[in-house]
Enzyme design. Structure first.
Site, PDB file in Angstrom:
ATOM      1  N   ILE A 158      -2.881  27.733 -19.945  1.00  0.00           N
ATOM      2  CA  ILE A 158      -3.047  26.577 -18.751  1.00  0.00           C
ATOM      3  C   ILE A 158      -3.682  25.433 -19.427  1.00  0.00           C
ATOM      4  O   ILE A 158      -4.368  25.410 -20.105  1.00  0.00           O
ATOM      5  CB  ILE A 158      -4.136  27.065 -17.503  1.00  0.00           C
ATOM      6  CG1 ILE A 158      -3.825  28.455 -17.054  1.00  0.00           C
ATOM      7  CG2 ILE A 158      -3.863  26.172 -16.232  1.00  0.00           C
ATOM      8  CD1 ILE A 158      -2.527  28.886 -16.509  1.00  0.00           C
ATOM      9  N   ASP A 188     -21.490  23.855 -11.523  1.00  0.00           N
ATOM     10  CA  ASP A 188     -21.043  23.693 -12.975  1.00  0.00           C
ATOM     11  C   ASP A 188     -22.392  23.251 -13.671  1.00  0.00           C
ATOM     12  O   ASP A 188     -23.261  22.886 -13.126  1.00  0.00           O
ATOM     13  CB  ASP A 188     -20.177  22.407 -12.936  1.00  0.00           C
ATOM     14  CG  ASP A 188     -18.998  22.918 -14.328  1.00  0.00           C
ATOM     15  OD1 ASP A 188     -19.591  22.729 -15.549  1.00  0.00           O
ATOM     16  OD2 ASP A 188     -17.880  23.076 -14.128  1.00  0.00           O
ATOM     17  N   VAL A 212     -24.151  29.655 -14.736  1.00  0.00           N
ATOM     18  CA  VAL A 212     -23.843  31.223 -14.266  1.00  0.00           C
ATOM     19  C   VAL A 212     -24.532  32.130 -15.090  1.00  0.00           C
ATOM     20  O   VAL A 212     -24.705  33.307 -14.669  1.00  0.00           O
ATOM     21  CB  VAL A 212     -22.502  31.267 -14.499  1.00  0.00           C
ATOM     22  CG1 VAL A 212     -21.678  30.141 -13.376  1.00  0.00           C
ATOM     23  CG2 VAL A 212     -21.565  31.163 -15.770  1.00  0.00           C
ATOM     24  N   MET A 214      -9.236  24.413 -13.790  1.00  0.00           N
ATOM     25  CA  MET A 214      -8.669  25.181 -12.662  1.00  0.00           C
ATOM     26  C   MET A 214      -9.689  25.233 -11.465  1.00  0.00           C
ATOM     27  O   MET A 214      -9.456  25.280 -10.368  1.00  0.00           O
ATOM     28  CB  MET A 214      -8.385  26.607 -13.118  1.00  0.00           C
ATOM     29  CG  MET A 214      -7.072  26.897 -13.658  1.00  0.00           C
ATOM     30  SD  MET A 214      -6.713  28.480 -14.274  1.00  0.00           S
ATOM     31  CE  MET A 214      -7.320  28.605 -16.074  1.00  0.00           C
ATOM     32  N   THR A 274      -5.665  23.025 -19.928  1.00  0.00           N
ATOM     33  CA  THR A 274      -7.086  22.447 -19.363  1.00  0.00           C
ATOM     34  C   THR A 274      -7.859  22.248 -20.659  1.00  0.00           C
ATOM     35  O   THR A 274      -7.506  22.643 -21.724  1.00  0.00           O
ATOM     36  CB  THR A 274      -7.884  23.601 -18.651  1.00  0.00           C
ATOM     37  OG1 THR A 274      -8.033  24.620 -19.504  1.00  0.00           O
ATOM     38  CG2 THR A 274      -7.148  24.207 -17.518  1.00  0.00           C
ATOM     39  N   ASN A 332     -15.432  31.298 -11.675  1.00  0.00           N
ATOM     40  CA  ASN A 332     -14.357  30.981 -12.528  1.00  0.00           C
ATOM     41  C   ASN A 332     -14.888  30.445 -13.783  1.00  0.00           C
ATOM     42  O   ASN A 332     -14.126  29.999 -14.892  1.00  0.00           O
ATOM     43  CB  ASN A 332     -13.533  29.406 -11.639  1.00  0.00           C
ATOM     44  CG  ASN A 332     -12.921  28.717 -12.780  1.00  0.00           C
ATOM     45  OD1 ASN A 332     -11.742  28.990 -12.995  1.00  0.00           O
ATOM     46  ND2 ASN A 332     -13.527  27.361 -12.808  1.00  0.00           N
ATOM     47  N   TYR A 381     -14.036  36.908 -26.137  1.00  0.00           N
ATOM     48  CA  TYR A 381     -13.372  36.495 -25.216  1.00  0.00           C
ATOM     49  C   TYR A 381     -12.594  37.565 -24.511  1.00  0.00           C
ATOM     50  O   TYR A 381     -12.695  37.930 -23.297  1.00  0.00           O
ATOM     51  CB  TYR A 381     -12.499  35.329 -25.719  1.00  0.00           C
ATOM     52  CG  TYR A 381     -11.801  34.688 -24.359  1.00  0.00           C
ATOM     53  CD1 TYR A 381     -12.565  33.744 -23.539  1.00  0.00           C
ATOM     54  CD2 TYR A 381     -10.498  34.815 -23.915  1.00  0.00           C
ATOM     55  CE1 TYR A 381     -11.905  33.085 -22.301  1.00  0.00           C
ATOM     56  CE2 TYR A 381      -9.862  34.187 -22.648  1.00  0.00           C
ATOM     57  CZ  TYR A 381     -10.506  33.242 -22.024  1.00  0.00           C
ATOM     58  OH  TYR A 381     -10.125  32.758 -20.855  1.00  0.00           O
ATOM     59  N   LYS A 439     -13.427  39.184 -20.549  1.00  0.00           N
ATOM     60  CA  LYS A 439     -12.445  39.228 -19.705  1.00  0.00           C
ATOM     61  C   LYS A 439     -11.821  40.637 -19.440  1.00  0.00           C
ATOM     62  O   LYS A 439     -11.566  40.642 -17.972  1.00  0.00           O
ATOM     63  CB  LYS A 439     -11.130  38.297 -19.955  1.00  0.00           C
ATOM     64  CG  LYS A 439     -11.597  36.897 -20.213  1.00  0.00           C
ATOM     65  CD  LYS A 439     -12.134  36.477 -19.189  1.00  0.00           C
ATOM     66  CE  LYS A 439     -12.423  34.903 -19.225  1.00  0.00           C
ATOM     67  NZ  LYS A 439     -12.832  33.944 -18.115  1.00  0.00           N
TER      68      LYS A 439
HETATM   69  N1  LIG Z   1      -6.988  27.505 -19.833  1.00  0.00           N
HETATM   70  C1  LIG Z   1      -6.685  28.828 -19.827  1.00  0.00           C
HETATM   71  O1  LIG Z   1      -5.500  28.879 -20.780  1.00  0.00           O
HETATM   72  C2  LIG Z   1      -7.002  29.717 -19.253  1.00  0.00           C
HETATM   73  C3  LIG Z   1      -6.332  31.220 -19.284  1.00  0.00           C
HETATM   74  C4  LIG Z   1      -7.118  32.284 -18.936  1.00  0.00           C
HETATM   75  C5  LIG Z   1      -8.164  32.243 -18.288  1.00  0.00           C
HETATM   76  N2  LIG Z   1      -8.979  31.091 -18.268  1.00  0.00           N
HETATM   77  C6  LIG Z   1      -9.974  31.072 -17.594  1.00  0.00           C
HETATM   78  O2  LIG Z   1      -9.957  30.347 -16.461  1.00  0.00           O
HETATM   79  C7  LIG Z   1     -11.523  29.677 -16.245  1.00  0.00           C
HETATM   80  C8  LIG Z   1     -11.485  28.118 -16.138  1.00  0.00           C
HETATM   81  O3  LIG Z   1     -11.093  27.528 -17.344  1.00  0.00           O
HETATM   82  P1  LIG Z   1     -10.561  26.112 -17.610  1.00  0.00           P
HETATM   83  O4  LIG Z   1      -9.263  26.657 -18.276  1.00  0.00           O
HETATM   84  O5  LIG Z   1     -10.225  25.642 -16.243  1.00  0.00           O
HETATM   85  O6  LIG Z   1     -11.348  25.481 -18.516  1.00  0.00           O
HETATM   86  P2  LIG Z   1     -12.469  24.147 -18.300  1.00  0.00           P
HETATM   87  O7  LIG Z   1     -13.218  24.110 -19.679  1.00  0.00           O
HETATM   88  O8  LIG Z   1     -11.343  23.097 -17.940  1.00  0.00           O
HETATM   89  O9  LIG Z   1     -13.173  24.675 -16.992  1.00  0.00           O
HETATM   90  C9  LIG Z   1     -14.375  25.464 -17.292  1.00  0.00           C
HETATM   91  C10 LIG Z   1     -15.436  24.890 -16.746  1.00  0.00           C
HETATM   92  O10 LIG Z   1     -16.716  25.908 -16.783  1.00  0.00           O
HETATM   93  C11 LIG Z   1     -17.771  25.190 -16.884  1.00  0.00           C
HETATM   94  N3  LIG Z   1     -18.896  26.179 -17.648  1.00  0.00           N
HETATM   95  C12 LIG Z   1     -18.985  26.665 -18.513  1.00  0.00           C
HETATM   96  N4  LIG Z   1     -20.168  27.284 -19.146  1.00  0.00           N
HETATM   97  C13 LIG Z   1     -20.650  27.353 -17.855  1.00  0.00           C
HETATM   98  C14 LIG Z   1     -21.889  27.908 -17.407  1.00  0.00           C
HETATM   99  N5  LIG Z   1     -22.757  28.529 -18.024  1.00  0.00           N
HETATM  100  N6  LIG Z   1     -22.305  27.648 -16.058  1.00  0.00           N
HETATM  101  C15 LIG Z   1     -21.211  26.969 -15.207  1.00  0.00           C
HETATM  102  N7  LIG Z   1     -20.311  26.385 -15.566  1.00  0.00           N
HETATM  103  C16 LIG Z   1     -19.969  26.428 -16.873  1.00  0.00           C
HETATM  104  C17 LIG Z   1     -17.425  23.917 -17.806  1.00  0.00           C
HETATM  105  O11 LIG Z   1     -18.282  22.827 -17.757  1.00  0.00           O
HETATM  106  C18 LIG Z   1     -16.091  23.559 -17.382  1.00  0.00           C
HETATM  107  O12 LIG Z   1     -16.149  22.507 -16.207  1.00  0.00           O
HETATM  108  C19 LIG Z   1     -12.438  30.414 -17.256  1.00  0.00           C
HETATM  109  O13 LIG Z   1     -12.832  31.347 -16.891  1.00  0.00           O
HETATM  110  C20 LIG Z   1     -11.429  30.571 -18.314  1.00  0.00           C
HETATM  111  O14 LIG Z   1     -11.805  31.428 -19.226  1.00  0.00           O
HETATM  112  C21 LIG Z   1      -8.293  29.835 -18.876  1.00  0.00           C
END
Ligand SMILES: NC(=O)c1ccc[n+]([C@@H]2O[C@H](COP(=O)([O-])OP(=O)(O)OC[C@H]3O[C@@H](n4cnc5c(N)ncnc54)[C@H](O)[C@@H]3O)[C@@H](O)[C@H]2O)c1
Length: 251
Positions: A189, A37, A64, A18, A191, A90, A156, A160
Site C-alpha cells: 500500500i 497516534d 500504543v 491507512m 503509505t 492499526n 516485522y 504480524k
Molecule cells: N503500507 C503497507 O504496504 C502495509 C502493508 C501491510 C500492513 N501494513 C500495516 O498497516 C498499518 C498502517 O500502516 P501504514 O502503511 O498506513 O503506515 P503509516 O506509516 O502511514 O501509518 C502508521 C501510523 O502509525 C503511527 N505509529 C507508529 N508507532 C506508533 C506508536 N508507538 N503508537 C501510536 N502510533 C504509532 C505512525 O505515527 C503513523 O501515523 C501498520 O500496522 C502496517 O504495519 C502496511
C-alpha cells in the site's frame, strides 16, 4: 443512514496512511471517531479536516506500546463519547530491511513492542468497555507478512504473525460476549511506511509484478475492508482473516 451510525470508534496510527483513511471513512459513515497516534501535529490536522466536513472526531496522543497511555485514552474516549464499540489496532512500524542473522536486536524489541504488544494492550483495555457496551468489533491490522514469510526482516513478519494468531485467541475468548475480533492483511500500500519500496522505481516495478491485480493499492482501497469488519454487516464474522493484497498470497 451511515453504516456506523451510533458507534464510537478508536483508531490507532490514525495520523497517516491507512489509519487516516479509515478515520475519514468511519466518520463519514456516522461513527464518532477518536484518532490516536504519536504524530500529534499531523493527527490533529487529519482530525480538523474531518471536523470541517461536519463529522465528529477527536485527536488523542497515544503510544500504543505504553499500557499507561492506553488506560488514559480508553478512559478519555468513554468520558467523551459515553462508550467504545470499535477498535482498530492499526499503528505499526517496520524494522531494518536485512536478513535475520544481521537483524539488529533493538529493532526486534522496538517492532514487537509496537506491532505485537501494542495490539495486545489495545485489545486488553478495550474489552472491558465493549463488555459494558454489550459487544464490539476489534480489527487488528496484520499484513501479508502475517501469512507468508518475508525474504528480508525478522521482527516485522514475527509481529504480524503474532497479531494474526492473537486475533483468533481473542475472538474465541470473547465471542459469547458479542465481541468480534478479526485481522486485516494488506498487501503493498502506498503509505509513508512503505515509501522506501513503493516510491523507488525499481522496487515498485518488482512489487507490481508480484501483484496479480497489477498495481500498488492506496489507503482508500483498504479502508472499506476495515469499515465492513467494524459494521454490523460482518455480524457473523469473528476470528477471520480479511486479505486485501491484490492476489499476492493466492499464488
Ligand atoms: N503500507 C503497507 O504496504 C502495509 C502493508 C501491510 C500492513 N501494513 C500495516 O498497516 C498499518 C498502517 O500502516 P501504514 O502503511 O498506513 O503506515 P503509516 O506509516 O502511514 O501509518 C502508521 C501510523 O502509525 C503511527 N505509529 C507508529 N508507532 C506508533 C506508536 N508507538 N503508537 C501510536 N502510533 C504509532 C505512525 O505515527 C503513523 O501515523 C501498520 O500496522 C502496517 O504495519 C502496511
Amino acid at each position: 443512514m451511515g453504516r456506523l451510525d451510533g458507534k464510537v470508534a478508536l483508531i490507532t496510527g490514525a495520523a497517516s496512511g491507512m489509519g487516516a483513511a479509515e478515520a475519514r471513512l468511519f466518520a463519514n459513515e456516522g461513527a464518532k471517531v477518536v484518532l490516536a497516534d504519536i504524530q500529534d501535529e499531523l493527527g490533529r490536522k487529519v482530525t480538523r479536516v474531518i471536523e470541517d466536513t461536519g463529522r465528529t472526531a477527536t485527536y488523542m496522543h497515544l503510544n500504543v506500546a505504553s499500557e499507561d497511555e492506553w488506560r488514559k485514552v480508553i478512559a478519555a474516549t468513554v468520558k467523551l463519547y459515553g462508550k467504545l464499540n470499535v477498535l482498530v489496532n492499526n499503528a505499526g512500524i517496520g524494522g531494518a530491511l536485512v536478513r535475520l542473522h544481521e537483524y539488529p536486536t533493538q529493532d526486534w524489541d522496538r517492532v514487537m513492542a509496537v506491532n505485537a504488544t501494542g495490539t495486545f494492550l489495545g485489545t486488553k483495555h478495550a474489552i472491558p468497555e465493549m463488555r459494558k457496551a454489550g459487544g464490539g468489533s476489534i480489527i487488528n491490522v496484520s499484513s501479508i507478512y502475517g501469512l507468508v514469510g518475508s525474504a528480508m526482516e525478522a521482527a516485522y513478519p514475527a509481529s504480524k504473525g503474532a497479531v494474526r494468531i492473537f486475533t483468533k485467541a481473542a475472538a474465541i475468548q470473547y465471542a459469547k460476549e458479542n465481541i468480534r475480533v478479526n485481522s486485516l492483511h494488506p498487501g503493498f500500500i502506498d503509505t509513508p511506511q512503505a515509501a522506501v519500496l513503493v516510491h523507488d522505481p525499481v522496487e515498485r516495478k518488482k512489487l507490481i509484478e508480484r501483484t496479480p491485480l497489477g498495481r500498488i493499492a492506496m489507503p482508500e482501497d483498504i479502508a472499506p475492508g476495515a469499515l465492513f469488519l467494524a459494521s454490523d454487516e460482518s455480524s457473523y464474522i469473528t476470528g477471520a482473516e480479511l486479505v486485501m493484497d491484490g492476489g499476492i498470497t493466492a499464488q
